[in-house]
Motif scaffolding. Structure first.
Motif, short mmCIF file in Angstrom:
data_model
loop_
_atom_site.label_atom_id
_atom_site.label_comp_id
_atom_site.label_asym_id
_atom_site.label_seq_id
_atom_site.Cartn_x
_atom_site.Cartn_y
_atom_site.Cartn_z
N ARG A 61 0.56 -1.52 0.21
CA ARG A 61 -0.07 0.22 0.46
C ARG A 61 0.97 1.29 -0.46
NH1 ARG A 61 -2.78 -0.99 4.50
NH2 ARG A 61 -4.04 -2.78 3.39
N LEU A 62 1.86 1.21 0.72
CA LEU A 62 2.91 2.26 0.71
C LEU A 62 3.58 2.72 -0.65
CD1 LEU A 62 4.49 4.41 2.81
CD2 LEU A 62 6.45 2.63 3.27
N LEU A 63 4.37 1.74 -1.21
CA LEU A 63 4.42 1.72 -2.62
C LEU A 63 3.62 1.96 -3.24
CD1 LEU A 63 7.65 -0.98 -2.38
CD2 LEU A 63 7.65 1.34 -1.68
N LEU A 103 15.85 -0.01 4.95
CA LEU A 103 15.20 0.40 6.21
C LEU A 103 15.47 2.23 6.14
CD1 LEU A 103 14.42 -0.50 9.26
CD2 LEU A 103 16.61 -0.45 9.82
N GLU A 104 16.27 2.50 5.63
CA GLU A 104 16.33 3.66 6.03
C GLU A 104 15.81 4.55 4.26
OE1 GLU A 104 20.38 5.26 4.01
OE2 GLU A 104 21.68 3.85 5.80
N GLN A 105 14.96 3.89 4.03
CA GLN A 105 14.24 4.14 3.07
C GLN A 105 12.90 4.45 3.55
OE1 GLN A 105 14.53 2.04 -0.06
NE2 GLN A 105 16.30 3.23 -1.27
N LEU A 106 12.42 3.00 4.06
CA LEU A 106 11.43 2.71 5.08
C LEU A 106 11.52 4.55 6.32
CD1 LEU A 106 8.68 1.20 5.51
CD2 LEU A 106 9.98 0.45 7.01
N SER A 111 6.24 8.47 7.88
CA SER A 111 6.15 9.32 9.93
C SER A 111 5.03 8.58 10.91
CB SER A 111 6.10 10.64 9.12
OG SER A 111 4.70 11.13 8.59
N ASN A 112 4.12 7.95 9.91
CA ASN A 112 2.93 7.35 10.77
C ASN A 112 2.64 6.30 10.85
OD1 ASN A 112 1.15 7.64 12.50
ND2 ASN A 112 -0.57 8.41 11.23
N TRP A 113 3.31 5.82 12.62
CA TRP A 113 3.73 3.93 12.49
C TRP A 113 2.34 3.70 12.96
CZ3 TRP A 113 7.59 2.54 9.66
CH2 TRP A 113 8.82 3.37 9.50
N SER A 114 1.47 4.09 12.45
CA SER A 114 0.48 3.41 13.57
C SER A 114 -0.20 2.27 12.38
CB SER A 114 -1.02 4.86 13.72
OG SER A 114 -1.43 5.12 12.24
N ALA A 115 0.31 2.25 11.30
CA ALA A 115 0.25 0.70 10.27
C ALA A 115 0.68 -0.32 11.23
CB ALA A 115 0.53 1.19 9.51
N ARG A 116 0.24 -1.47 11.90
CA ARG A 116 1.10 -2.55 12.77
C ARG A 116 1.80 -2.96 11.67
NH1 ARG A 116 -3.24 -5.44 16.43
NH2 ARG A 116 -1.14 -5.48 17.54
N GLY A 117 1.82 -3.58 10.86
CA GLY A 117 2.35 -3.68 9.91
C GLY A 117 3.32 -3.12 9.40
N LEU A 118 3.52 -1.41 9.35
CA LEU A 118 4.79 -1.25 8.92
C LEU A 118 6.12 -1.28 10.25
CD1 LEU A 118 3.64 1.44 5.85
CD2 LEU A 118 4.77 -0.26 5.81
N ALA A 119 5.04 -1.31 10.95
CA ALA A 119 5.94 -1.02 12.58
C ALA A 119 6.42 -2.55 12.92
CB ALA A 119 3.94 -0.77 13.63
N CYS A 120 5.56 -3.42 12.42
CA CYS A 120 6.41 -4.41 12.19
C CYS A 120 7.26 -4.72 11.68
CB CYS A 120 5.28 -5.77 12.67
SG CYS A 120 5.72 -7.85 12.27
N LEU A 121 7.16 -4.24 10.62
CA LEU A 121 8.63 -4.41 9.48
C LEU A 121 9.72 -3.83 9.61
CD1 LEU A 121 9.33 -5.61 6.06
CD2 LEU A 121 8.38 -3.73 5.28
N ARG A 122 9.40 -2.35 10.18
CA ARG A 122 10.73 -1.72 10.60
C ARG A 122 11.32 -2.83 11.62
NH1 ARG A 122 9.75 3.84 14.19
NH2 ARG A 122 12.40 4.26 14.71
#
Length: 197
Positions: A61-63, A103-106, A111-122
């Motif tokens: 979704r982000l990409l 990881l740097e690109q992510l 800026s908003n890490w409320s998406a649990r999938g992105l937070a988990c991935l990070r």
């Protein structure tokens, strides 16, 4: 196989079972036996699969937000593709320098890490980078450089060539027509590669 699927869906009854955690709803076979509760290993496997699915969906979704994202964030796109093929094992198989850049690109993009999938991935990417740096040492950077966008790679090569050419004394360069032509070519390439030129 079709019969087994039919039996699994239509020939089971729902029953209540009292246990240490309270009352639970369980599937009970037509012959009266109930399905075994999932083991802790099975629950962990399901949790990891759910985390992976959420991470992949959020990253896709982000990409997909910007049509040029996959071209400009190639390292992150490689991680997205590898997660689809290898699951969480991708964080061990993707070259370390590519994983670091991803990881740097992510972190730059989100800026908003409320998406649990992105937070988990990070979180998983950061842990994988740290552990692999400890095990493998610093990467060479060759794999990440291969994924750099062509204009960026060309700009780096031009900058390096200009720095080498600047080291040549001006008097020598003035006498050498080839050196002057080379400097002029580099200058025009750099000017053409600047945004808005």
């Amino acid at each position: 196989m079709l019969k087994a699927a039919f039996d699994a869906v239509f020939r089971q009854d729902v029953a209540l079972r009292r246990g240490p955690g309270g009352v639970r709803v369980v599937l009970q076979r037509a012959d009266g036996r109930s399905e075994a509760p999932p083991t802790p290993e099975e629950l962990e496997r399901r949790r990891r699969e759910a985390e992976l699915l959420a991470a992949r969906e959020d990253l896709t979704r982000l990409l997909d937000e910007d049509h040029a994202s996959r071209a400009t964030m190639r390292h992150l796109a490689v991680v997205e593709h590898s997660l689809g093929r290898l699951g969480w094992q991708a964080l061990e198989r993707v070259p370390l320098d590519v994983l670091q850049r991803a990881l740097e690109q992510l972190e730059q993009r989100v800026s908003n890490w409320s998406a649990r999938g992105l937070a988990c991935l990070r979180s998983r990417m950061a842990v994988a980078v740290t552990e692999r740096l400890r095990r493998e040492g610093p990467p060479t950077g060759e794999a990440a450089a291969a994924l750099d966008s062509p204009p960026e790679a060309a700009r780096k090569a031009i900058d390096q060539a200009r720095a080498r050419a600047a080291d040549v004394e001006v008097t020598e360069a003035a006498d050498d027509e080839d050196a002057q032509a080379l400097l002029a070519a580099y200058g025009s390439l750099v000017d053409a590669s600047k945004p808005g030129a």
